[in-house]
Design a protein around this motif. Sequence first.
Motif, PDB file in Angstrom:
ATOM      1  N   GLN A 206       0.841  -1.201   0.000  1.00 13.86           N
ATOM      2  CA  GLN A 206       0.000   0.000   0.000  1.00 13.86           C
ATOM      3  C   GLN A 206       0.874   1.247   0.000  1.00 13.86           C
ATOM      4  O   GLN A 206       1.832   1.345   0.770  1.00 13.86           O
ATOM      5  CB  GLN A 206      -0.920   0.007   1.219  1.00 13.86           C
ATOM      6  N   HIS A 207       0.528   2.207  -0.879  1.00 14.43           N
ATOM      7  CA  HIS A 207       1.339   3.410  -1.055  1.00 14.43           C
ATOM      8  C   HIS A 207       0.502   4.665  -0.866  1.00 14.43           C
ATOM      9  O   HIS A 207      -0.737   4.619  -0.884  1.00 14.43           O
ATOM     10  CB  HIS A 207       1.986   3.401  -2.439  1.00 14.43           C
ATOM     11  N   SER A 208       1.194   5.780  -0.715  1.00 16.63           N
ATOM     12  CA  SER A 208       0.497   7.047  -0.507  1.00 16.63           C
ATOM     13  C   SER A 208       0.011   7.652  -1.818  1.00 16.63           C
ATOM     14  O   SER A 208      -0.878   8.491  -1.819  1.00 16.63           O
ATOM     15  CB  SER A 208       1.419   8.039   0.213  1.00 16.63           C
ATOM     16  N   LYS A 209       0.596   7.220  -2.944  1.00 13.56           N
ATOM     17  CA  LYS A 209       0.188   7.708  -4.261  1.00 13.56           C
ATOM     18  C   LYS A 209      -0.171   6.521  -5.153  1.00 13.56           C
ATOM     19  O   LYS A 209       0.264   5.397  -4.902  1.00 13.56           O
ATOM     20  CB  LYS A 209       1.313   8.517  -4.916  1.00 13.56           C
ATOM     21  N   PRO A 210      -0.952   6.761  -6.221  1.00  9.57           N
ATOM     22  CA  PRO A 210      -1.269   5.669  -7.148  1.00  9.57           C
ATOM     23  C   PRO A 210      -0.007   5.079  -7.788  1.00  9.57           C
ATOM     24  O   PRO A 210       0.919   5.814  -8.143  1.00  9.57           O
ATOM     25  CB  PRO A 210      -2.160   6.340  -8.198  1.00  9.57           C
ATOM     26  N   VAL A 211       0.006   3.770  -7.917  1.00 14.47           N
ATOM     27  CA  VAL A 211       1.132   3.090  -8.560  1.00 14.47           C
ATOM     28  C   VAL A 211       1.025   3.283 -10.068  1.00 14.47           C
ATOM     29  O   VAL A 211      -0.025   3.002 -10.665  1.00 14.47           O
ATOM     30  CB  VAL A 211       1.131   1.585  -8.206  1.00 14.47           C
ATOM     31  N   LEU A 212       2.091   3.764 -10.679  1.00 14.31           N
ATOM     32  CA  LEU A 212       2.098   4.000 -12.127  1.00 14.31           C
ATOM     33  C   LEU A 212       2.587   2.788 -12.902  1.00 14.31           C
ATOM     34  O   LEU A 212       2.034   2.444 -13.946  1.00 14.31           O
ATOM     35  CB  LEU A 212       2.964   5.219 -12.457  1.00 14.31           C
ATOM     36  N   HIS A 213       3.637   2.147 -12.404  1.00 17.59           N
ATOM     37  CA  HIS A 213       4.187   0.974 -13.084  1.00 17.59           C
ATOM     38  C   HIS A 213       4.762   0.014 -12.055  1.00 17.59           C
ATOM     39  O   HIS A 213       5.318   0.442 -11.038  1.00 17.59           O
ATOM     40  CB  HIS A 213       5.287   1.367 -14.080  1.00 17.59           C
ATOM     41  N   ALA A 214       4.643  -1.269 -12.340  1.00 18.29           N
ATOM     42  CA  ALA A 214       5.248  -2.320 -11.513  1.00 18.29           C
ATOM     43  C   ALA A 214       5.767  -3.397 -12.453  1.00 18.29           C
ATOM     44  O   ALA A 214       5.100  -3.739 -13.430  1.00 18.29           O
ATOM     45  CB  ALA A 214       4.234  -2.895 -10.532  1.00 18.29           C
ATOM     46  N   GLN A 215       6.934  -3.927 -12.154  1.00 15.65           N
ATOM     47  CA  GLN A 215       7.546  -4.885 -13.079  1.00 15.65           C
ATOM     48  C   GLN A 215       8.394  -5.892 -12.314  1.00 15.65           C
ATOM     49  O   GLN A 215       9.181  -5.529 -11.437  1.00 15.65           O
ATOM     50  CB  GLN A 215       8.413  -4.144 -14.107  1.00 15.65           C
ATOM     51  N   TRP A 216       8.212  -7.178 -12.666  1.00 15.96           N
ATOM     52  CA  TRP A 216       9.031  -8.231 -12.087  1.00 15.96           C
ATOM     53  C   TRP A 216      10.431  -8.213 -12.673  1.00 15.96           C
ATOM     54  O   TRP A 216      10.625  -7.859 -13.837  1.00 15.96           O
ATOM     55  CB  TRP A 216       8.415  -9.603 -12.369  1.00 15.96           C
TER      56      TRP A 216
ATOM     57  N   LEU B 118      10.694  -7.515  -7.245  1.00 18.52           N
ATOM     58  CA  LEU B 118       9.716  -6.626  -7.878  1.00 18.52           C
ATOM     59  C   LEU B 118      10.123  -5.174  -7.653  1.00 18.52           C
ATOM     60  O   LEU B 118      10.612  -4.822  -6.582  1.00 18.52           O
ATOM     61  CB  LEU B 118       8.327  -6.876  -7.268  1.00 18.52           C
ATOM     62  N   ALA B 119       9.927  -4.346  -8.686  1.00 18.45           N
ATOM     63  CA  ALA B 119      10.178  -2.908  -8.566  1.00 18.45           C
ATOM     64  C   ALA B 119       8.945  -2.160  -9.048  1.00 18.45           C
ATOM     65  O   ALA B 119       8.266  -2.599  -9.982  1.00 18.45           O
ATOM     66  CB  ALA B 119      11.398  -2.492  -9.382  1.00 18.45           C
ATOM     67  N   LEU B 120       8.652  -1.024  -8.402  1.00 16.53           N
ATOM     68  CA  LEU B 120       7.506  -0.226  -8.810  1.00 16.53           C
ATOM     69  C   LEU B 120       7.753   1.242  -8.525  1.00 16.53           C
ATOM     70  O   LEU B 120       8.694   1.604  -7.808  1.00 16.53           O
ATOM     71  CB  LEU B 120       6.238  -0.690  -8.109  1.00 16.53           C
ATOM     72  N   CYS B 121       6.919   2.096  -9.130  1.00 15.84           N
ATOM     73  CA  CYS B 121       7.070   3.547  -8.952  1.00 15.84           C
ATOM     74  C   CYS B 121       5.697   4.186  -8.865  1.00 15.84           C
ATOM     75  O   CYS B 121       4.702   3.658  -9.366  1.00 15.84           O
ATOM     76  CB  CYS B 121       7.891   4.152 -10.090  1.00 15.84           C
ATOM     77  N   CYS B 122       5.665   5.374  -8.227  1.00 19.95           N
ATOM     78  CA  CYS B 122       4.400   6.069  -7.977  1.00 19.95           C
ATOM     79  C   CYS B 122       4.451   7.539  -8.395  1.00 19.95           C
ATOM     80  O   CYS B 122       3.639   8.345  -7.921  1.00 19.95           O
ATOM     81  CB  CYS B 122       4.027   5.970  -6.499  1.00 19.95           C
ATOM     82  N   GLY B 123       5.412   7.908  -9.239  1.00 23.73           N
ATOM     83  CA  GLY B 123       5.495   9.300  -9.662  1.00 23.73           C
ATOM     84  C   GLY B 123       6.084  10.211  -8.610  1.00 23.73           C
ATOM     85  O   GLY B 123       5.873  11.432  -8.645  1.00 23.73           O
TER      86      GLY B 123
END
Length: 477
Positions: A387-397, A405-410
């Motif tokens: 769970q994050h404070s901002k919407p998840v933009l991309h996630a990739q294995w 796993l890596a992901l980003c939220c802008g």
Amino acid sequence: MDFTEIYKQSGSLVSFSPGAHFIFNVVENTLIVRRTDTLQITRTWIIAAPSSTASISSKSKSTSSSSGATADGWISHAGWSCDSEYLLAASAKKGVVEVFKLRDETWNARIEAGAEGLLKAEWAPDGRHILCFSQWGLRVTIWSLVSGNATYIQFPIHPDRGYAFRSDSRYFVLAERHKSKDTIGVYDTTDLYRLVRHFPVPTSNLSSLALSPTGNHIAVWEGILEYKLYILSLTGHVQRTFSPEPDPGFGIRNVAWHPTGMFLAVAGWDDKIHILDGLTWSAAATLELSSKIAAGATLWREPSNWLEATQGRGFLSYEQLQGLQTISLQRTDPTKPNPKSGAVQLEWNKTGTLLLVRFETCPAVVHLYDFPAPSDPFVPRLRCVLQHSKPVLHAQWNPVRKGSLALCCGSGSIYTWSDEWIGENGVEEDMAECIGVPTNTKFETRDIKWAPDGKGLVLLDKEMFSCAFEVEDGTES
């Protein structure tokens, strides 16, 4: 994890080479190649203006043009060949594709689309053919770098989906529309893309297709108005039709084959995921989004205001919450167009033991589902929620490691989850971390891309990029 300096880019066109020794980035109408160990520039090419004819030609010197300075002349597509020997850079507005050779800066080939226009260009898996999709769905043109000849396939349904190569690259499967009917063509890539099969499909408005990893089955499904999926053989025989009961009301949004081809994950707009088994093609399990997290799953929550506290530099673990937890879900209005619901992403990890799901009803949350080994009873379960404070933009294995796993939220950070963390007792356990991107300027990570060897990441902002590399044990940073 070590971060590089920030470099300029446009169109989010940044990519590691298949061998991970080089990385290219695009700046307007210029293609730049760098070494990944030093980020020093090794090659630079500029896209030139088109002539009045459609052709492919080879010449000894690339010419530059000042007309590429306008936004209409910027590079819109770029990519590496499978052996890192060649690169393509296409400008859809110009209708031009330039091909360059990494080892010979003076060599290049050029494709000019002509009157039918250019919508998209990409490499075929063999690295010696280029697929060019024309505007208005007129045709796909496959150009050969070896012979300079072209093969034309008419009336593809979609330029961005609805086609696939078999895993061994032998066959090219394309969804086509002839005389207002959906059809599929199967082409032999080893024989100048000769048509070997052409058959109608039962869809009335084919949304897309997905070819199984084994290459034996094709999944095709209807558009947004009808929840119906068909499993076909490569000869065109319908093996099974899947439509859940009761009718969800909307169609299929995402489909993902298990890496072994044994299962097929199907998600619509109703926040349910149906797992079809590869023997009967019936639903072996159904995963449903809920605001309540089961007691056996872990909730990893991003710490509040951690970026300000650490000034964007350093690592910080997520808050680990166990027991019965809840997450908030957005209410959607199904009477309005483009409802904010359903699975926006379905992605299996390398071994198929984990399934990543992002639901648009809870855009700041990522669900990870555990799938049992073949010898265990088939009971998929929710493993954890990020769970994050901002919407998840991309996630990739990670393409190499099964549990990374890596992901980003802008924001000015990236986020990682791994099941490879060695705990105090010497046993592997889960770990989720927030990692700040150390920069002197404002940098918001809007997209991420793994290196093919799984040891590095490209972090993309709107007009900048940076790279992050794992620091191996015993290596000085």
